[in-house]
Design a protein around this motif. Structure first.
Motif, PDB file in Angstrom:
ATOM      1  N   THR A  52       0.833  -1.193   0.000  1.00 42.51           N
ATOM      2  CA  THR A  52       0.000   0.000   0.000  1.00 42.51           C
ATOM      3  C   THR A  52       0.874   1.250   0.000  1.00 42.51           C
ATOM      4  O   THR A  52       1.783   1.375   0.829  1.00 42.51           O
ATOM      5  N   HIS A  53       0.616   2.140  -0.936  1.00 42.68           N
ATOM      6  CA  HIS A  53       1.364   3.395  -0.997  1.00 42.68           C
ATOM      7  C   HIS A  53       1.023   4.234   0.228  1.00 42.68           C
ATOM      8  O   HIS A  53      -0.152   4.495   0.516  1.00 42.68           O
ATOM      9  N   THR A  56      -1.039   7.722  -0.520  1.00 42.47           N
ATOM     10  CA  THR A  56      -2.342   7.707  -1.205  1.00 42.47           C
ATOM     11  C   THR A  56      -3.220   6.516  -0.857  1.00 42.47           C
ATOM     12  O   THR A  56      -4.422   6.550  -1.122  1.00 42.47           O
ATOM     13  N   GLU A  58      -2.995   3.698  -2.375  1.00 44.80           N
ATOM     14  CA  GLU A  58      -3.129   2.897  -3.592  1.00 44.80           C
ATOM     15  C   GLU A  58      -2.329   1.596  -3.482  1.00 44.80           C
ATOM     16  O   GLU A  58      -1.289   1.545  -2.823  1.00 44.80           O
ATOM     17  N   ARG A 190      -3.850  -0.510 -11.048  1.00 44.93           N
ATOM     18  CA  ARG A 190      -3.308   0.619 -11.792  1.00 44.93           C
ATOM     19  C   ARG A 190      -1.838   0.864 -11.464  1.00 44.93           C
ATOM     20  O   ARG A 190      -1.046   1.272 -12.316  1.00 44.93           O
ATOM     21  N   ARG A 192      -0.384   3.218  -9.915  1.00 53.88           N
ATOM     22  CA  ARG A 192      -0.025   4.620 -10.105  1.00 53.88           C
ATOM     23  C   ARG A 192       0.494   4.908 -11.522  1.00 53.88           C
ATOM     24  O   ARG A 192       1.221   5.875 -11.750  1.00 53.88           O
ATOM     25  N   ALA A 239      -7.618   2.030  -3.495  1.00 52.88           N
ATOM     26  CA  ALA A 239      -6.511   1.172  -3.933  1.00 52.88           C
ATOM     27  C   ALA A 239      -6.305   1.211  -5.440  1.00 52.88           C
ATOM     28  O   ALA A 239      -5.260   0.782  -5.927  1.00 52.88           O
ATOM     29  N   GLN A 240      -7.310   1.723  -6.180  1.00 56.03           N
ATOM     30  CA  GLN A 240      -7.251   1.719  -7.646  1.00 56.03           C
ATOM     31  C   GLN A 240      -7.037   0.293  -8.149  1.00 56.03           C
ATOM     32  O   GLN A 240      -6.099  -0.025  -8.887  1.00 56.03           O
ATOM     33  N   ARG A 241      -7.988  -0.553  -7.704  1.00 57.88           N
ATOM     34  CA  ARG A 241      -7.903  -1.978  -8.021  1.00 57.88           C
ATOM     35  C   ARG A 241      -9.271  -2.441  -8.514  1.00 57.88           C
ATOM     36  O   ARG A 241     -10.290  -2.186  -7.894  1.00 57.88           O
TER      37      ARG A 241
END
Length: 288
Positions: A52-53, A56, A58, A190, A192, A239-241
């Motif tokens: 996990t970033h 963010t 993400e 994604r 990022r 998470a952009q998943r």
């Protein structure tokens, strides 16, 4: 542990009694060795090659992740490799992050026994446009390999200064999903990366085409051609998943009943599209 270790049954009577009393792991019954290896590899399942970033939230590729580090116990000796390879493969996420070989996963799997390939449950592929073009040629099995039976296949977008034009592959992926077997969960991350038109917008288009193709093949063709797999989906905005979960084929019913069944899905898709198009954050549109 070395294969040449002295065993009790090979010792001469003149050996010291103290040496005779030293037990070794290989002296244990196979069932106990396997139970020990289950404990050794138990923690592998908690690592999927992503992290996990911090800023963010993400989901991003963990550049420090190493499959070899999680398989080190298998290098102790041939016996432990024989005892534990299937167990270790079953609980370890395999990550292919090389962009130089678009066929890297099939080439690596060629070196394994069929039972070892069948034991693998998690594969992660870092992909650019070349990998997506290969993906469209898979047919009914991931990477064209019938021996794979994955719990999770994760496609991670390669992060660089170049843009991903995912909309070029929308139709092909929607067609692929109608017949793709050997994968219980398909995940797009994604990572990022720069996505032209936004990542979520692309995911919405894939869902829309899945539903469009399903309706067309059920009610506009004679005889009806049902999908091999029906997918449910979810999108994690933080998470952009994008996750797709495989389900059995939906039974054939009359069109009115079908429309009532899919109405909640259509409404959820409409809400997601509206949210994406009206999102005031410009980063959701330009992929930044």
């Amino acid at each position: 542990m070395d294969d040449s270790i002295i065993r009790v049954d090979s010792m001469e009577p003149c050996q010291p009694k103290a040496l005779l009393a030293i037990p070794t792991l290989l002296d244990l019954p196979a069932e106990i060795r396997v139970r020990i290896l289950e404990s050794v590899f138990a923690g592998n399942a908690y690592h999927d090659g992503l992290k996990t970033h911090e800023a963010t939230g993400e989901a991003v590729l963990d550049e420090a992740y190493s499959v070899n580090a999680f398989l080190q116990p298998l290098l102790s000796c041939r016996q432990l490799y024989a005892d534990g390879s299937l167990l270790a493969f079953n609980r370890t996420a395999f990550v292919a992050n090389s962009l130089f070989v678009t066929n890297i996963i099939p080439e690596r799997l060629e070196t394994l026994h069929d039972k070892q390939i069948a034991a693998i449950r998690s594969l992660t592929l870092v992909a650019d446009a070349r990998h997506f073009r290969k993906l469209l040629d898979w047919g009914e099995h991931p990477f064209g390999l019938q021996s794979l039976d994955l719990d999770t296949l994760t496609i991670v977008l390669h992060r660089s200064s170049f843009w991903h034009y995912l909309f070029d592959f929308t139709t092909g992926i929607a067609h692929l999903l109608r017949s793709l077997r050997g994968v219980k969960r398909l995940v797009f991350v994604r990572n990022r990366a720069l996505v032209k038109g936004s990542f979520k917008a692309w995911c919405n288009r894939v869902i829309g085409l899945i539903m469009k193709f399903d309706h067309h093949n059920r009610y506009d063709r004679s005889p009806p051609q049902l999908e091999t797999v029906w997918w449910t989906w979810s999108f994690d905005d933080v998470a952009q998943r994008f996750c797709l979960d495989a389900m059995p084929t939906k039974e054939l019913v009359d069109e009115e009943t079908y429309m009532q069944q899919v109405l909640p899905l259509m409404e959820a898709l409409r809400d997601s599209i509206e949210n994406e198009e009206w999102n005031p954050d410009p980063r959701s549109r330009n992929g930044a």
